[in-house]
Design an enzyme around this catalytic site. Structure first.
Site: not given
Ligand code: HSE
Length: 402
Positions: A100, A124, A129, A131, A182, A196, A200
């Site tokens: 992204k 996509e 992820g 979806i 994780g 992040d 998006k």
């Molecule tokens: N670090 C991102 C999240 C990973 O936690 O959504 C998926 O883009």
């Protein structure tokens, strides 16, 4: 036979290789067309992997191999992902990515170069992820006038907030849990600071408007200041706190932001918990639709990447890709956004607050005063906070409602 190269053999790259070789018979689903993983590019060697013989360290082998039809870039980061993407597209290879960061920064350029070279650029997996959300917005919703896209776009922060709500854990404890499972990186800044989710919502905004905004112009707040007092206040109101990316489009322009919001139980987004993501699109005449599923993880992300690959193999250039222009035109200043606000202050009395705002909905009136305002612009909220500070009060929290 379609030959592919995978750039990056981390969690997602491994998931893509597994999905293509173990989990499904793509060949049968593609009516006989086979997919061959010819190369996997990584800095490391993987001597114990069943793909050890495909691992290479020189990208030029991929760029100069005319047999490679499609490059799957799942390395993350901007560089060398940017250079490898441009070189692959210019060499006549379609590119698929889950990255992204690079889509939000350079998606307009990649789509243009892909078009000029008669190949595809697909992403996509970059939002939500596993979806399916990018493709449906392009293919099934584009005929609508989109008035808002809002979503839980980051699994790590949603996991942390869910822990805080469900188990009464602190932010720090919940982050440690997310790291242990994780979900969160050792350096969780991109997740918890909203970076992040900002990438998006920038991508989703480009899908709705054709304009790829500069991410640094998108108002971005994370979840690091959310405290258990805020969680308790939300619970008292029957609400949840969720980190949302929002793009609100009106005749005046668009507000695009990432921030924590208090949301009521009547919103479907309030029920999205753990590492799950959801994207709600509101359009005319469509109304509301919501896309929901696993927003991260090897399997889910690989599902979206391989879906893009199969789509390219089925329809090639007949697939309509968007055209984006890099532009911040129409992006409205956050100061004009109107919302109800939850405000928590120490050292303020209700009389002073109500003298400024009229009657408010009080949640707590003890050591800390917390309340819900009527709809106010960000400018008005800033002015109220300033006046409260001047009267000796200390702002602890301010969260928008949706
Ligand atoms: N670090 C991102 C999240 C990973 O936690 O959504 C998926 O883009």
């Amino acid at each position: 036979m379609t030959n592919i190269a995978i750039l990056g053999f981390g969690v997602v790259g491994g998931g893509v290789a597994d999905l293509l070789t173990k989990n499904i018979d793509c060949t049968a689903k593609l009516g006989g067309d086979e997919i061959n993983i010819k190369y996997i590019l990584d800095l490391r060697d993987f001597p114990k992997s069943p793909f050890a013989d495909r691992v290479i360290h020189d990208f030029n082998i991929i760029a100069s191999d005319p047999e490679i039809d499609c490059v799957i870039e799942v390395m993350g980061g901007s560089h060398p992902a940017y250079e490898y993407t441009v070189a692959s597209l210019k060499a006549g290879k379609s590119v698929i990515t889950s990255n992204k960061e690079v889509v939000a920064k350079h998606g307009d350029e990649f789509l243009r170069i892909a078009k000029e070279n008669g190949v595809c650029y697909r992403f996509e997996a970059a939002v939500g992820g596993g979806i399916p959300v990018i493709s449906p917005i392009i293919n099934c919703i584009g005929q609508n006038r989109i008035t808002e896209i809002r979503g839980i776009l980051n699994g790590t922060t949603n996991y942390i907030l869910t822990k805080m709500f469900t188990y009464g854990k602190s932010f720090d404890e919940s982050l440690k849990d997310a790291q242990a499972f994780g979900y969160a990186e050792r350096n969780p800044d991109a997740d918890v600071l909203g970076i992040d989710a900002c990438r998006k919502i920038t991508i989703l905004t480009a899908l709705a408007t054709g304009k790829l905004l500069s991410t640094d112009k998108v108002h971005t707040e994370g979840i690091i200041s959310i405290r258990s007092e805020d969680v308790k206040a939300a619970e008292k109101l029957g609400m949840q706190i969720k980190l949302l990316g929002r793009c609100i489009i009106t005749d005046e322009g668009m507000h695009v932001l990432v921030a924590p919001f208090m949301i009521g139980a009547d919103s479907p987004l309030s029920t999205v918990s753990g590492v799950y993501n959801a994207v709600e699109v509101i359009g005319k005449p469509l109304g509301n639709v919501m896309f929901y599923g696993q927003g991260a993880g090897a399997g889910a992300t690989a599902s979206a990447v391989v879906g893009d690959l199969m789509q390219i193999m089925r329809s090639g250039r007949n697939y309509a890709e968007p055209v984006w222009t890099r532009s911040d035109e129409g992006l409205l200043d956050i100061s004009t956004l109107e919302s109800k606000h939850y405000i928590a202050v120490c050292g303020a009395d209700l009389t002073t607050v109500e003298a400024m705002l009229g009657a408010v909905q009080v949640i707590e009136n003890g050591k800390e005063l917390s309340f819900i305002t009527d709809k106010l612009s960000e400018k008005q909220v800033a002015s109220v906070i300033e006046r409260l500070r001047a009267s000796g009060a200390k702002l602890r929290s301010s969260i928008r409602l949706i």
